[in-house]
Design a protein around this motif. Sequence first.
Motif, mmCIF file in Angstrom:
data_model
loop_
_atom_site.group_PDB
_atom_site.id
_atom_site.type_symbol
_atom_site.label_atom_id
_atom_site.label_comp_id
_atom_site.label_asym_id
_atom_site.label_seq_id
_atom_site.Cartn_x
_atom_site.Cartn_y
_atom_site.Cartn_z
ATOM 1 N N ALA A 55 0.831 -1.201 0.000
ATOM 2 C CA ALA A 55 0.000 0.000 0.000
ATOM 3 C C ALA A 55 0.868 1.254 0.000
ATOM 4 C CB ALA A 55 -0.939 -0.004 1.207
ATOM 5 N N VAL B 47 0.850 4.366 -2.680
ATOM 6 C CA VAL B 47 0.719 5.772 -2.275
ATOM 7 C C VAL B 47 1.861 6.592 -2.866
ATOM 8 C CG1 VAL B 47 0.789 7.331 -0.287
ATOM 9 C CG2 VAL B 47 -0.621 5.287 -0.201
ATOM 10 N N VAL C 102 -4.654 5.027 -5.650
ATOM 11 C CA VAL C 102 -5.279 5.204 -4.338
ATOM 12 C C VAL C 102 -6.247 4.053 -4.049
ATOM 13 C CG1 VAL C 102 -6.859 6.676 -3.020
ATOM 14 C CG2 VAL C 102 -4.980 7.703 -4.300
ATOM 15 N N VAL C 103 -7.043 3.658 -5.037
ATOM 16 C CA VAL C 103 -7.965 2.534 -4.852
ATOM 17 C C VAL C 103 -7.198 1.246 -4.582
ATOM 18 C CG1 VAL C 103 -9.672 1.094 -6.039
ATOM 19 C CG2 VAL C 103 -9.830 3.568 -6.192
ATOM 20 N N ILE D 280 -5.954 1.294 -1.010
ATOM 21 C CA ILE D 280 -7.061 1.014 -0.083
ATOM 22 C C ILE D 280 -7.395 -0.470 -0.094
ATOM 23 C CG2 ILE D 280 -9.533 1.407 0.301
ATOM 24 C CD1 ILE D 280 -9.025 4.315 -0.659
ATOM 25 N N ILE E 270 -4.840 -2.244 2.017
ATOM 26 C CA ILE E 270 -5.071 -2.021 3.446
ATOM 27 C C ILE E 270 -6.240 -2.856 3.937
ATOM 28 C CG2 ILE E 270 -5.777 -0.286 5.141
ATOM 29 C CD1 ILE E 270 -4.108 1.725 3.453
ATOM 30 N N ILE E 271 -7.309 -2.941 3.156
ATOM 31 C CA ILE E 271 -8.465 -3.762 3.525
ATOM 32 C C ILE E 271 -8.067 -5.238 3.586
ATOM 33 C CG2 ILE E 271 -10.723 -4.594 2.734
ATOM 34 C CD1 ILE E 271 -11.222 -1.727 1.692
#
Length: 120
Positions: A2, A6, A99-100, A103, A106-107
């Motif tokens: 992630a 970023v 960005v998606v 995310i 991270i999920i």
Amino acid sequence: MAFGFVILALAVPGSLYIGSILVGICYGIRIAISVPTASELFGLKYYGLIYNILILNLPLGSFLFSGLLAGILYDMEATPTAGGGNTCVGAHCYRTTFVVMAIACIIGFGIKGLMSFYAL
């Protein structure tokens, strides 16, 4: 991984190299770890089937994120050209995609952490 996405989304000078290296290392580690993880967690009786299910996310994720998501978001950011196509120049073209993807990482990390916590 992630963090690598970023960095790619920030689009500062040199971020393409650093972000690509981080994401590539994470993919390599993930593939290397999946072999012993599958055998330790599930045993060797159905190892071939379980291993293939574990690595199914690589082509599936590549299709969904790189093929569909990145294409759709690129077309949304692009401007129509006179020839009938779309073009986009600059860092904003793929920023939302990165960005998606960050995310989603991270999920996935959170779900894996919860599953590991409740498995103990």
